[in-house]
Design an enzyme around this catalytic site. Sequence first.
Site, PDB file in Angstrom:
ATOM      1  N   GLU A 166       0.789  -1.234   0.000  1.00 39.83           N
ATOM      2  CA  GLU A 166       0.000   0.000   0.000  1.00 39.83           C
ATOM      3  C   GLU A 166       0.821   1.284   0.000  1.00 39.83           C
ATOM      4  O   GLU A 166       0.826   2.036   0.988  1.00 39.83           O
ATOM      5  CB  GLU A 166      -0.941   0.024   1.208  1.00 39.83           C
ATOM      6  CG  GLU A 166      -1.936  -1.118   1.201  1.00 39.83           C
ATOM      7  CD  GLU A 166      -3.049  -0.937   2.228  1.00 39.83           C
ATOM      8  OE1 GLU A 166      -2.953  -0.022   3.060  1.00 39.83           O
ATOM      9  OE2 GLU A 166      -4.019  -1.702   2.181  1.00 39.83           O
ATOM     10  N   GLU A 355      -5.762  -8.424   0.831  1.00 37.64           N
ATOM     11  CA  GLU A 355      -6.305  -8.097   2.156  1.00 37.64           C
ATOM     12  C   GLU A 355      -7.772  -7.736   2.035  1.00 37.64           C
ATOM     13  O   GLU A 355      -8.169  -6.997   1.131  1.00 37.64           O
ATOM     14  CB  GLU A 355      -5.602  -6.883   2.803  1.00 37.64           C
ATOM     15  CG  GLU A 355      -4.214  -7.149   3.292  1.00 37.64           C
ATOM     16  CD  GLU A 355      -3.578  -5.922   3.961  1.00 37.64           C
ATOM     17  OE1 GLU A 355      -4.316  -5.005   4.397  1.00 37.64           O
ATOM     18  OE2 GLU A 355      -2.346  -5.882   4.026  1.00 37.64           O
TER      19      GLU A 355
END
Length: 448
Positions: A166, A355
Amino acid sequence: MVKADFGSDFQWGVSSAAFQTEGAWNIHGKGPSIWDTFTRRKGKIKNGHHADVASDFYHRYQEDIAFVKKLHIPNFRFSVSWPRILPAGIGSPNTKGLDFYDRLVDCCLQHEVDPWVTLYHWDLPQALQDKGGWTNRDVLSWMEEFAALVAGRIRDRVKHWMVLNEPTVFTGAGYFFGVHAPGLTGLRNFFPAAHHAALAMGRVGRLLRSEVPDAAVGSTFSCSGIHPATNRRRDVEAAKRADALINRLFIEPVLGIGYPVMDLKALKGIEKYMQAGDDSLLPFDFDFIGIQNYTREVVRHSYFVPYLKARICSAKSRGARPITDMGWEVYPESIYDMIKKFGAYPNVPKIYVTENGSAFPDTVANGEVADLQRLKYLQSHLAQVLRAKQEGLNVHGYFVWTLTDNFEWAEGYDARFGLVHVDFQTQQRIVKASGKWYGTFLDDQPAT
Ligand code: GCO
């Protein structure tokens, strides 16, 4: 919905990260990370929590990997703590740190669990931050050194590699808003950090491909469906700008499209940090893209937010229901929308959801945790992943965030995301109802 609906080559897993779980922050030669420093700064973490012990994964990895096995989860994603293996960030490696990851990989394989490795999940060595961290272009060679060291030790047993976790979040929260480590603010930190993070994906991706010939190399991207608060033109335009920042900033340069400057003019400032030839160094043909989705965002035009001229309307202010402990709306269609969005780019060979999960307040009663909201969250999101799959979209795997309750960054230990409950006083683990459900769902030989 049963596992077989997803096809036999669909990858199932659970994800975790070093700093959130390992603890052992200063033992066996580990150096300090930016998060060790940040958690010591007053007022930065809810309740003054820190991750010196966290869920003690460094000492309890065998017990935790046994849970992965017991829940029939075939893939375990974890990250490597850079300062544990290179205490000063570069230079002399710490053998004891490398030994830990060696043992962890072996432990996974002994349990027939395939280890998936994220190289960078936000815990930069403090020694490198002292030289500017991600704002310093040298981070590219620092990270290559780190990646080569990890690859050299475990490449014979690890086949799935992710370069960054991320980039939008660690550069945005860490170098613009200052709410994550290293706590820096402003565009003069954010732009160089963002550009170097974007370059790092290709640079380290290429290194991994040459160091680990049969590796599947990827990187992970946070994403959220962005919805305008109204269909008034200025809200629709605001949503476009927010989408450029939240969803497109890192994937598009990697795919050779360049930064989404057309839809967010302020990003032009990034060009100041570009050197000749960078345009050709940004793209990299990853084997897979990890997307990480938790919620959607509703966006409204705002004169008061500099550059972006848009603001996110919190789920609470909108009266959205249900809302998780992070204040995020439960909005399962968002995961379908994101698979569709990322799958629509040319040259994305494979998408894994690396995720997805939720934090809810859990209570232990009679040794059980009946976390029905989390269970329902997982089921409803999986149903949307299946919808995407059945429409022929490019999704090939799904990983739950996360195995055990752990240190949720600025939220400390309040936000519990685990399939396995952790009592942070005793480190006792209890498989939650959601974990039991996932285990039953994944079981190939259910008891009759
Ligand atoms: C993230 C991180 C995780 C978080 C999770 C819940 O990707 O943001 O990978 O570390 O814990 O997303 O907020």
